[in-house]
Design a protein around this motif. Structure first.
Motif, PDB file in Angstrom:
ATOM      1  N   SER A   1      15.135 -16.295   6.366  1.00 35.77           N
ATOM      2  CA  SER A   1      16.407 -16.530   7.047  1.00 35.77           C
ATOM      3  C   SER A   1      16.098 -17.023   8.447  1.00 35.77           C
ATOM      4  N   GLY A   2      16.661 -18.183   8.807  1.00 30.56           N
ATOM      5  CA  GLY A   2      16.328 -18.842  10.066  1.00 30.56           C
ATOM      6  C   GLY A   2      16.530 -17.967  11.292  1.00 30.56           C
ATOM      7  N   SER A   3      17.558 -17.123  11.257  1.00 30.13           N
ATOM      8  CA  SER A   3      17.865 -16.339  12.466  1.00 30.13           C
ATOM      9  C   SER A   3      16.784 -15.309  12.768  1.00 30.13           C
ATOM     10  N   ASP A   4      15.890 -15.043  11.808  1.00 27.27           N
ATOM     11  CA  ASP A   4      14.781 -14.112  12.058  1.00 27.27           C
ATOM     12  C   ASP A   4      13.723 -14.717  12.983  1.00 27.27           C
ATOM     13  N   TYR A   5      13.806 -16.028  13.191  1.00 29.32           N
ATOM     14  CA  TYR A   5      12.716 -16.716  13.896  1.00 29.32           C
ATOM     15  C   TYR A   5      13.131 -17.293  15.243  1.00 29.32           C
ATOM     16  N   GLY A   6      14.188 -16.747  15.816  1.00 34.30           N
ATOM     17  CA  GLY A   6      14.569 -17.287  17.118  1.00 34.30           C
ATOM     18  C   GLY A   6      15.726 -16.545  17.740  1.00 34.30           C
ATOM     19  N   VAL A   7      16.135 -17.053  18.902  1.00 42.40           N
ATOM     20  CA  VAL A   7      17.184 -16.428  19.687  1.00 42.40           C
ATOM     21  C   VAL A   7      18.549 -16.567  19.007  1.00 42.40           C
ATOM     22  N   GLN A   8      18.785 -17.734  18.416  1.00 42.86           N
ATOM     23  CA  GLN A   8      20.096 -18.019  17.845  1.00 42.86           C
ATOM     24  C   GLN A   8      20.363 -17.213  16.588  1.00 42.86           C
TER      25      GLN A   8
ATOM     26  N   THR B   1      23.953 -17.665   3.594  1.00 39.93           N
ATOM     27  CA  THR B   1      25.053 -18.370   4.262  1.00 39.93           C
ATOM     28  C   THR B   1      24.876 -19.883   4.180  1.00 39.93           C
ATOM     29  N   SER B   2      23.719 -20.332   3.764  1.00 38.59           N
ATOM     30  CA  SER B   2      23.509 -21.754   3.510  1.00 38.59           C
ATOM     31  C   SER B   2      22.137 -21.975   2.861  1.00 38.59           C
ATOM     32  N   PRO B   3      22.044 -21.628   1.577  1.00 36.07           N
ATOM     33  CA  PRO B   3      20.744 -21.840   0.907  1.00 36.07           C
ATOM     34  C   PRO B   3      20.270 -23.281   1.046  1.00 36.07           C
ATOM     35  N   ALA B   4      21.202 -24.230   0.997  1.00 38.10           N
ATOM     36  CA  ALA B   4      20.816 -25.645   1.086  1.00 38.10           C
ATOM     37  C   ALA B   4      20.107 -25.917   2.404  1.00 38.10           C
ATOM     38  N   SER B   5      20.640 -25.371   3.470  1.00 40.71           N
ATOM     39  CA  SER B   5      20.064 -25.613   4.792  1.00 40.71           C
ATOM     40  C   SER B   5      18.655 -25.025   4.880  1.00 40.71           C
ATOM     41  N   THR B   6      18.523 -23.791   4.416  1.00 36.48           N
ATOM     42  CA  THR B   6      17.231 -23.113   4.504  1.00 36.48           C
ATOM     43  C   THR B   6      16.183 -23.844   3.653  1.00 36.48           C
ATOM     44  N   GLU B   7      16.550 -24.193   2.433  1.00 37.32           N
ATOM     45  CA  GLU B   7      15.551 -24.760   1.522  1.00 37.32           C
ATOM     46  C   GLU B   7      15.270 -26.235   1.819  1.00 37.32           C
TER      47      GLU B   7
END
Ligand SMILES: Cc1ncc(COP(=O)(O)O)c(C=O)c1O
Length: 498
Positions: free
Chosen positions: A352-359, A123-129
């Motif tokens: 994937s960022g959502s794997d590491y938090g509440v959001q 959903t946003s490779p740029a953001s993750t990388e």
């Protein structure tokens, strides 16, 4: 002429603002922001409005028809700016002084334009990388260990809460699956932090359902640093009682005084008892980008997690907090949940960022940090923070040399804790302390009421203490001299009327 519906008097036009109008207003808005910064020193630092003033000036119901952007921008000047306390003012010395910066503002603008919800890599490779890249650059600049991976949250309160959640996951008590209530098999879990730790640690513990009694406050020494031998004794005592210690929170740069806990000694205790060491370096962590200040993170190479807030002292617009963590697997285990509609073919290969938090959805915050690091460079960032520390030392030297003022704590970084201590006739110590508290409070409110500077306070050894924090990108020696003059003027005025 605007493109909105009202000005045309026709059926509502759909879609967004036209690109010509967006371009024109965009230029005007950048001019508006430039003027704001150019004239910021003419405005009172602390908003002078009374509670409710702004609300009373605004309509109670929403506009039926769209309004021209010009009218909205005009209302910024009329209503919003007077209701602002100007954190970007160079004489903002309260709390922890912070500031945005031009590359950071551009980053925010682009983040709003891209409007990515970076919950999954796709959903946003740029953001993750870019997050991986920017956080690794920051880690290198701070001299942190390569075993630490970073993740961005909004605030340090949330970073620390996630660190404690990962630490709890490591306790292997099936808390994720079974919770903590109604479990006679579960001993009391214990977290330790000094009596100077930020209230966000208490809040994190409350949020995680551990209960406030899970947090044991360890006394600090005469320089407001955690007493590591008291920590060791507390852990031993708790273990003897059947309590299960699992996490210690050390602070590098405490909120009241910027004191630095002895992480090396604390980590010895943690390693002996296999406790997770989380370091709250929300304020001071950024200072480690200055090579000669790297030592403030001594011992963090053995920590399990470290929180640092670029939005405090790295010229990054609010909000952006980083959690560096050595055990991303535990953080992931605590929070990962992938329903069918979020499954992707590449999920095993990417983070994937959502794997590491509440959001679930996550803002593209890394963009502004990446732009700031590129624009200023490591050298530019270090030079600015170094100058803030020099100014803090200069102010501290004026306090030290004056018979009417005293330092209340060491000054390791950009924060000075001090107070007025003129000679008073009273022999009675208690009465004298009370009068000094009142005097210092009056001085602070007097300075703040001038609108020319803003200070805040704390209480140290039960004495009201003034705090001057230097961390704004626009602050120069002139501003520090001005606030010193203002303080002395206030002191003389109050004493003349006594
Ligand atoms: C040491 C420390 N930790 C945590 C925080 C909380 O920061 P945030 O507002 O990012 O949650 C602060 C705020 O000043 C702080 O000084």
């Amino acid at each position: 002429m605007t493109d909105n519906n009202e000005s045309r008097g026709v059926a509502p036009k759909l879609g967004d603002m036209s690109s010509e109008e967006f371009r024109r207003i965009g230029y005007e808005l950048i001019d508006w922001i430039s003027n704001y910064f150019e004239h910021i020193e003419e405005m009172p630092v602390l908003s002078q409005i009374e509670p409710g003033d702004l609300k009373a000036q605004l309509p109670q119901s929403p506009p039926e028809k769209g309004e021209p952007m010009q009218a909205i921008i005009a209302d910024l000047d009329r209503f919003v700016v007077p209701a602002l306390t100007h954190w970007s003012h160079p004489s903002f010395f309260a709390y922890f002084a912070t500031s945005t910066s031009a590359p950071g503002i551009f980053g925010e603008l682009l983040t709003a334009a891209f409007d990515a919800k970076a919950m999954l890599w796709r959903t946003s490779p740029a953001s993750t990388e870019l997050e991986d890249v920017a956080l690794d650059w920051l880690r290198q600049m701070m001299g942190l260990d390569a075993g630490l991976s970073g993740i961005i949250y909004d605030t340090a309160s949330v970073s620390s809460m996630h660190a404690i959640a990962a630490a709890r996951e490591g306790v292997e008590q099936r808390i994720r699956e079974e919770g903590m209530s109604g479990r006679p098999d579960l001993p009391l879990l214990r977290v330790y932090a000094s009596d100077q730790a930020h209230s966000s640690i208490d809040k994190g513990i409350i949020t995680l359902g551990l209960g406030q009694r899970a947090l044991r406050k360890i006394p600090s020494d005469s320089e407001f640093r955690m007493d590591a031998s008291a920590l060791a004794a507390a852990v031993d005592e708790d273990k003897r009682k059947g309590i299960l210690p699992f996490c210690v929170v050390a602070t590098v740069g405490t909120t009241s005084t910027s004191s630095i806990d002895p992480v090396r000694q604390i980590v010895d205790v943690c390693e002996k008892h296999a406790l997770w060491l989380h370091v709250d370096a929300a304020y001071a962590g950024s200072a480690a980008v200055v090579p000669e200040l790297r030592h403030i993170l001594d011992g963090c190479e053995r920590a399990d997690s470290v929180a640092v807030n670029p939005h405090k002292w790295l010229f990054t617009p609010f909000d952006l907090s980083v959690l560096y963590c050595r055990h991303m697997d535990l953080l992931r285990r605590a929070f990962s949940l992938v329903p069918e509609y979020l499954r992707t073919p590449e999920q095993e290969k990417v983070r994937s960022g959502s794997d590491y938090g509440v959001q679930l959805g996550r803002r593209f915050r890394a963009l502004k940090l990446w732009m700031i690091i590129r624009y200023f460079g490591h050298e530019g960032l270090a030079a600015r923070i170094r100058e803030h520390c020099r100014l803090a030392q200069l102010f501290a030297s004026w306090v030290d040399e004056s018979a009417s003022w005293e330092l209340m704590a060491p000054v390791p970084l950009g924060l000075v804790c001090f107070r007025a201590c003129p000679k008073l006739d009273s022999q009675d110590q208690k009465l004298r302390q009370k009068r000094l508290d009142v005097l210092n409070e009056e001085i602070m409110h007097g300075v703040n009421a001038t609108g020319r500077a803003l200070l805040s306070h704390t209480r140290l050894n039960d004495k009201l203490t003034l705090r001057l924090s230097i961390g704004n990108i626009r602050t120069t020696e002139k501003h520090v001299q001005q606030v010193w003059d203002l303080l002395n003027h206030q002191l003389e005025t109050i004493r003349a009327h006594q």
